[in-house]
Scaffold this active site. Structure first.
Site, PDB file in Angstrom:
ATOM      1  N   GLN A  64      19.674   1.364 -37.532  1.00 33.10           N
ATOM      2  CA  GLN A  64      18.798   0.551 -38.384  1.00 33.10           C
ATOM      3  C   GLN A  64      17.337   0.968 -38.244  1.00 33.10           C
ATOM      4  O   GLN A  64      16.803   1.017 -37.141  1.00 33.10           O
ATOM      5  CB  GLN A  64      18.926  -0.931 -38.030  1.00 33.10           C
ATOM      6  CG  GLN A  64      18.215  -1.795 -39.052  1.00 33.10           C
ATOM      7  CD  GLN A  64      18.131  -3.249 -38.654  1.00 33.10           C
ATOM      8  OE1 GLN A  64      17.480  -3.589 -37.674  1.00 33.10           O
ATOM      9  NE2 GLN A  64      18.780  -4.106 -39.423  1.00 33.10           N
ATOM     10  N   CYS A 124      13.495  -8.558 -40.641  1.00 36.24           N
ATOM     11  CA  CYS A 124      12.828  -8.948 -39.387  1.00 36.24           C
ATOM     12  C   CYS A 124      11.588  -9.799 -39.679  1.00 36.24           C
ATOM     13  O   CYS A 124      10.743  -9.415 -40.473  1.00 36.24           O
ATOM     14  CB  CYS A 124      12.433  -7.710 -38.592  1.00 36.24           C
ATOM     15  SG  CYS A 124      11.612  -8.140 -37.054  1.00 36.24           S
ATOM     16  N   ASP A 134      24.551 -18.148 -37.879  1.00 37.47           N
ATOM     17  CA  ASP A 134      25.381 -19.256 -37.382  1.00 37.47           C
ATOM     18  C   ASP A 134      26.864 -18.936 -37.261  1.00 37.47           C
ATOM     19  O   ASP A 134      27.695 -19.841 -37.414  1.00 37.47           O
ATOM     20  CB  ASP A 134      25.201 -20.508 -38.258  1.00 37.47           C
ATOM     21  CG  ASP A 134      23.837 -21.156 -38.049  1.00 37.47           C
ATOM     22  OD1 ASP A 134      23.154 -20.783 -37.074  1.00 37.47           O
ATOM     23  OD2 ASP A 134      23.460 -22.017 -38.857  1.00 37.47           O
ATOM     24  N   LYS A 140      19.600  -4.816 -44.751  1.00 40.91           N
ATOM     25  CA  LYS A 140      19.741  -6.191 -44.252  1.00 40.91           C
ATOM     26  C   LYS A 140      18.571  -7.024 -44.778  1.00 40.91           C
ATOM     27  O   LYS A 140      17.408  -6.651 -44.616  1.00 40.91           O
ATOM     28  CB  LYS A 140      19.787  -6.222 -42.727  1.00 40.91           C
ATOM     29  CG  LYS A 140      20.073  -7.613 -42.152  1.00 40.91           C
ATOM     30  CD  LYS A 140      20.680  -7.503 -40.751  1.00 40.91           C
ATOM     31  CE  LYS A 140      20.909  -8.840 -40.073  1.00 40.91           C
ATOM     32  NZ  LYS A 140      19.731  -9.308 -39.328  1.00 40.91           N
TER      33      LYS A 140
HETATM   34  C1  FMN Z   1      16.933 -11.388 -29.940  1.00 47.25           C
HETATM   35  C2  FMN Z   1      17.224 -11.032 -31.367  1.00 47.25           C
HETATM   36  C3  FMN Z   1      17.010  -9.735 -31.811  1.00 47.25           C
HETATM   37  C4  FMN Z   1      17.286  -9.374 -33.134  1.00 47.25           C
HETATM   38  N1  FMN Z   1      17.089  -8.077 -33.528  1.00 47.25           N
HETATM   39  C5  FMN Z   1      17.383  -7.722 -34.814  1.00 47.25           C
HETATM   40  C6  FMN Z   1      17.227  -6.368 -35.258  1.00 47.25           C
HETATM   41  O1  FMN Z   1      16.831  -5.466 -34.517  1.00 47.25           O
HETATM   42  N2  FMN Z   1      17.534  -6.092 -36.552  1.00 47.25           N
HETATM   43  C7  FMN Z   1      17.992  -7.063 -37.418  1.00 47.25           C
HETATM   44  O2  FMN Z   1      18.264  -6.768 -38.579  1.00 47.25           O
HETATM   45  N3  FMN Z   1      18.170  -8.331 -37.015  1.00 47.25           N
HETATM   46  C8  FMN Z   1      17.882  -8.683 -35.746  1.00 47.25           C
HETATM   47  N4  FMN Z   1      18.093  -9.970 -35.342  1.00 47.25           N
HETATM   48  C9  FMN Z   1      18.706 -10.954 -36.281  1.00 47.25           C
HETATM   49  C10 FMN Z   1      20.219 -11.036 -36.077  1.00 47.25           C
HETATM   50  O3  FMN Z   1      20.851  -9.810 -36.375  1.00 47.25           O
HETATM   51  C11 FMN Z   1      20.845 -12.151 -36.952  1.00 47.25           C
HETATM   52  O4  FMN Z   1      20.694 -11.830 -38.310  1.00 47.25           O
HETATM   53  C12 FMN Z   1      20.209 -13.519 -36.693  1.00 47.25           C
HETATM   54  O5  FMN Z   1      20.079 -13.764 -35.304  1.00 47.25           O
HETATM   55  C13 FMN Z   1      21.011 -14.654 -37.358  1.00 47.25           C
HETATM   56  O6  FMN Z   1      22.269 -14.816 -36.799  1.00 47.25           O
HETATM   57  P1  FMN Z   1      22.644 -16.001 -35.732  1.00 47.25           P
HETATM   58  O7  FMN Z   1      22.201 -17.311 -36.361  1.00 47.25           O
HETATM   59  O8  FMN Z   1      24.145 -15.902 -35.642  1.00 47.25           O
HETATM   60  O9  FMN Z   1      21.934 -15.689 -34.465  1.00 47.25           O
HETATM   61  C14 FMN Z   1      17.785 -10.346 -34.039  1.00 47.25           C
HETATM   62  C15 FMN Z   1      18.000 -11.660 -33.588  1.00 47.25           C
HETATM   63  C16 FMN Z   1      17.718 -12.008 -32.282  1.00 47.25           C
HETATM   64  C17 FMN Z   1      17.962 -13.423 -31.837  1.00 47.25           C
END
Ligand code: FMN
Length: 317
Positions: free
Chosen positions: A69, A99, A201, A138
């Site tokens: 990515q 992001c 989620d 994304k």
């Molecule tokens: C610590 C952390 C780091 C993340 N790093 C990235 C990343 O590098 N690239 C990205 O597209 N999303 C990143 N995300 C977003 C996650 O991929 C995901 O879309 C987001 O946490 C929502 O999902 P969840 O509610 O299941 O946690 C990150 C999220 C967290 C919490």
């Protein structure tokens, strides 16, 4: 789901900077994550040959299929980063337009691109043109509640050759708080013909079934739901097949911790590996009776021996 000839499955590990590095991705693969992503990497860093950026995109053969990515806001640098990634045997390239971090958004990258649909489209088109690898994006839902544009943007991206879209069901403004909304993801699914990957989620196996039912998405990503329990992938596959899943026993969990730690040491060397491992150790051991007293020590481990000493105390306790 497939990207060209590559079978990606439908249960993904989400890109997670600072968490889902190569050692952790290998652990998740072993438990059944079907597709993984690198941590996001700067296109500026890659195209300027910054060694730190090349560290971020390193991966192990065990990780396929893997997407690398990239983030950034410069059309030329993003294309150059794609050409570099093509030389790594990665399976696909993903563009981060999701992001919310200020240091990324302030420079026009990540979710800021959702406010500049023309630039988002140009970046996607130039990355597609620069590489023979499939390119995915994304997204979030939009900038804020008043500016939800994920459907329009997804259509634009499909038109310039993007092969799949992952959508985190929150806005930039929400950050990582509140409930993810899946309904807009269902709308995108109805509006494009490329595969859609749902993020937000997915915490329990039944969330996966619900996500497929509610949105018709082609795949889901596990993100924060994987903290300290990479076996969630095994639990999801078991649930979808209708078979029982037994939570790993304490000795199996300890073996996973040591395997993970040793892969991290191979990857980073002991000092850096152990520092980075602290958070995983806290997550893995959360909820084990009597472990609260050891939490301070866990945040200060410096060597493999320190970690093993703590695990021994847990076993004894
Ligand atoms: C610590 C952390 C780091 C993340 N790093 C990235 C990343 O590098 N690239 C990205 O597209 N999303 C990143 N995300 C977003 C996650 O991929 C995901 O879309 C987001 O946490 C929502 O999902 P969840 O509610 O299941 O946690 C990150 C999220 C967290 C919490």
């Amino acid at each position: 789901m497939r990207l060209n000839s590559i079978q990606l499955g439908s249960i993904f590990l989400a890109p997670l900077s600072g968490v889902a590095d190569s050692p952790f991705r290998r652990i998740c693969k072993r438990f059944g994550a079907e597709t993984v992503y690198s941590e996001m990497v700067s296109s500026e860093g890659l195209s300027r040959h910054n060694p730190r950026s090349f560290e971020v995109i390193k991966f192990h053969g065990e990780e396929h299929p893997i997407g690398i990515q990239i983030f950034g806001a410069d059309v030329g640098r993003m294309a150059e980063a794609a050409r570099i990634i093509e030389t790594t045997r990665a399976d696909f390239i993903d563009i981060n337009m999701a992001c919310p971090a200020r240091r990324i958004v302030a420079r026009g990258g990540g979710c800021a691109l959702m406010r500049e649909p023309g630039l988002a489209r140009d970046i996607a088109a130039s990355v597609v043109k620069a590489t023979d690898l499939p390119v995915t994006v994304k997204l979030r839902l939009g900038w804020d509640e008043a500016n939800i544009n994920v459907v329009e943007l997804s259509k634009m991206l499909e038109d310039v050759g993007i092969k799949a879209i992952a959508i985190h069901g929150r806005t930039w403004k929400q950050g990582f708080k509140g409930e993810a909304a899946w309904e807009p993801i269902a709308q995108v699914k109805k509006s494009v013909s490329i595969p859609i990957i749902l993020s937000g989620d997915i915490k329990q196996p039944d969330d996966v079934e619900r996500a497929f039912q509610v949105t018709g998405c082609d795949a889901v990503m596990v993100a924060r739901g994987v903290y300290g329990r990479p076996w969630i992938f095994k639990a999801i596959h078991a649930y979808l097949k209708g078979v029982a899943f037994d939570k790993p026993r304490a000795d199996e969990i300890l073996k996973t911790i040591v395997d993970h730690l040793d892969m991290a040491i191979d990857f980073y060397g002991e000092y850096l590996a152990v520092i980075r491992f602290r958070k995983h150790l806290l997550w893995y051991t959360k909820g084990i009776p009597g472990v609260v007293a050891l939490r301070r020590a866990m945040s200060h481990v410096r060597t493999r021996r320190d970690v093993l000493a703590i695990l021994e105390q847990i076993l004894e306790g």
